[in-house]
Design a protein around this motif. Structure first.
Motif, mmCIF file in Angstrom:
data_model
loop_
_atom_site.group_PDB
_atom_site.id
_atom_site.type_symbol
_atom_site.label_atom_id
_atom_site.label_comp_id
_atom_site.label_asym_id
_atom_site.label_seq_id
_atom_site.Cartn_x
_atom_site.Cartn_y
_atom_site.Cartn_z
ATOM 1 N N HIS A 62 0.749 -1.020 -0.312
ATOM 2 C CA HIS A 62 -0.298 0.075 0.380
ATOM 3 C C HIS A 62 1.102 1.108 0.270
ATOM 4 O O HIS A 62 2.034 1.164 0.654
ATOM 5 C CB HIS A 62 -0.563 0.231 1.295
ATOM 6 N N TRP A 65 0.957 7.354 1.707
ATOM 7 C CA TRP A 65 0.054 8.046 1.503
ATOM 8 C C TRP A 65 -0.801 8.400 -0.021
ATOM 9 O O TRP A 65 -1.359 7.476 -0.219
ATOM 10 C CB TRP A 65 0.755 9.731 2.325
ATOM 11 N N PRO A 255 -1.499 2.043 10.768
ATOM 12 C CA PRO A 255 -1.529 2.190 9.281
ATOM 13 C C PRO A 255 -0.297 2.291 8.693
ATOM 14 O O PRO A 255 0.459 2.668 9.019
ATOM 15 C CB PRO A 255 -1.529 3.701 9.953
ATOM 16 N N TRP A 257 1.110 4.516 6.506
ATOM 17 C CA TRP A 257 1.261 6.230 6.721
ATOM 18 C C TRP A 257 2.976 6.364 7.324
ATOM 19 O O TRP A 257 3.900 7.610 7.174
ATOM 20 C CB TRP A 257 0.661 7.438 6.994
ATOM 21 N N PRO A 287 -7.880 3.097 7.069
ATOM 22 C CA PRO A 287 -8.028 2.899 6.289
ATOM 23 C C PRO A 287 -9.209 2.453 5.656
ATOM 24 O O PRO A 287 -9.793 2.728 4.716
ATOM 25 C CB PRO A 287 -6.612 1.408 5.701
ATOM 26 N N GLN A 348 -6.348 5.477 1.517
ATOM 27 C CA GLN A 348 -6.514 5.780 2.609
ATOM 28 C C GLN A 348 -8.040 6.484 2.649
ATOM 29 O O GLN A 348 -8.841 6.120 4.229
ATOM 30 C CB GLN A 348 -4.798 6.041 3.279
#
Length: 425
Positions: A62, A65, A255, A257, A287, A348
């Protein structure tokens, strides 16, 4: 077929036989749409791949951001497949009450499995640690988002379906006119999402660090915001809505990020957080949260449209022309929004540009599979993916959620701790 599936909630998806070679057959003779099963299997396999290999190859994991990596296509592909399945499953609704009961039951099953698998019961299958701290239980997840999208779109399909309509009107845009209620719902979803995203005031907020490996464990951290319409990690409305509705302790504590350059020197790989990392790097973020799940309904509505195309157009070529042109248009719109900085691609936040790009990609992948499997009949080469697609929930539970690993790791001849004690003696 298994009783419940990750992205196929129906047992009745069918493809009408329509080619000239089958013109003598009755329209009631039907066969499974194999390409949809294979697409579902491909998506499940892709999910397992990015979950297992994403740590070693961050290019497929993923995006921290903004941006869109391979892993970011998994969720919208699932939702697109759900939409296609809904259109085929409810192409004829004779009893709305019975149909609603089935939808409600399947939604509850998805919610149950979602809470069980992603609520925090299995903390570390490799270490055989289980149990749920209800004060920290995660409420949202993949299956919960699928359940919401399925429930909303299936009910729209049921209550706007004319069960006596055998043939739809003809015309270039008749498919849009025939199913205008779906587009009205889609427009409402988009308006609600954009109005909340850009219109909500996000105040300063605080959280407690629960990461036991952090030097800040147990300490209260504050994040300064006081803004409106920002799409950065700490101060977006998506996170604010989740903190207010779900509670910050019930959000995802790892997460993506945290792999961003602002948080770690190892970016885009996972690694320890920088000592000077901003406070929000230690915070949870969901998310699959509330507002982003509302936006995700659009992916399912687009999928329903592609399912309607199968019912609306009787020739393979007409279906493919419509699918490919629609897919390219969605891709162009999403990429334009991203590269003009009007709205960046962001899984996200489930931004509108992200919806367009991933739905467009799903349209093109589905078109390719439909051509290879249902037109050219190259089905044998995809048999493993078809099996996965027809048993998607089983594979999802056993593979992606670590149940299989936990099961095998639970068998031992001598307990590891006892072996270590014997060596020390």
């Amino acid at each position: 077929m298994s009783e419940i599936k990750v992205a196929d909630i129906s047992h009745d998806q069918r493809l009408l036989v329509h080619e000239e070679a089958a013109s003598t057959q009755s329209l009631s003779e039907k066969r499974r749409l194999a390409s949809l099963d294979i697409f579902r299997g491909l998506t499940v396999a892709l999910m397992i791949l990015v979950d297992d290999a994403g740590g070693e190859w961050p290019a497929i994991a993923h995006a921290p951001w903004e941006g869109c990596n391979l892993a970011d296509f998994v969720m919208p592909f699932f939702l697109f497949i759900v939409g296609v399945s809904i259109a085929l499953a409810f192409k004829c609704v004779s009893n709305k009450f019975d149909a609603c009961k089935k939808v409600g039951f399947r939604t509850c099953k998805l919610l149950f499995w979602g809470l069980l698998l992603q609520g925090g019961f299995s903390h570390a299958p490799d270490e055989l640690t289980y149990g749920v701290d209800v004060t920290m239980m995660r409420f949202c997840g993949i299956l919960q988002r699928i359940a919401l999208s399925y429930l909303v779109v299936a009910l729209v399909e049921i209550f706007t379906k004319n069960s006596h309509e055998e043939t739809l009107s003809t015309g270039r845009f008749s498919i849009f006119k025939s199913y205008y209620w779906h587009w009205i719902v889609g427009a409402l979803v988009l308006v609600i999402y954009l109005a909340t995203l850009y219109g909500t005031y996000v105040p300063d907020w605080e959280f407690v660090v629960y990461d036991k490996h952090s030097i800040l464990y147990g300490k209260v951290q504050s994040v300064s915001c006081g803004v409106r319409g920002k799409l950065n990690p700490p101060c977006n409305a998506v996170g604010y809505v989740d903190r207010q509705v779900l509670g910050i302790n019930h959000m995802y504590h790892h997460p993506a990020w945290r792999r961003s350059k602002a948080c770690t020197d190892y970016s885009p790989y996972e690694g320890s957080l920088r000592q000077d990392a901003p406070s929000w790097c230690h915070a949870p973020f969901e998310p699959e949260g509330v507002l982003s799940s509302v936006s995700a309904i659009l992916s399912t509505i687009i999928g329903v449209h592609f399912g309607h195309t199968i019912l609306h157009f009787k020739e393979h070529s007409d279906r493919l022309k419509h699918w490919i042109s629609t897919g390219l248009a969605l891709l162009a719109l999403g990429l334009t929004l991203h590269f003009t900085h009007l709205m960046p691609l962001n899984k996200q936040l489930y931004s509108f540009s992200y919806t367009c790009v991933t739905s467009g990609a799903a349209a093109l992948v589905f078109s390719v599979l439909y051509s290879l499997v249902d037109i050219m009949e190259w089905k044998r080469m995809f048999l493993p993916l078809e099996w996965i697609g027809m048993n998607a929930m089983l594979v999802y539970v056993m593979g992606a959620e670590g149940v299989l690993a936990g099961f095998f790791n639970g068998w031992y001849y001598r307990h590891p701790d006892k072996t270590l004690v014997d060596k020390l003696d």
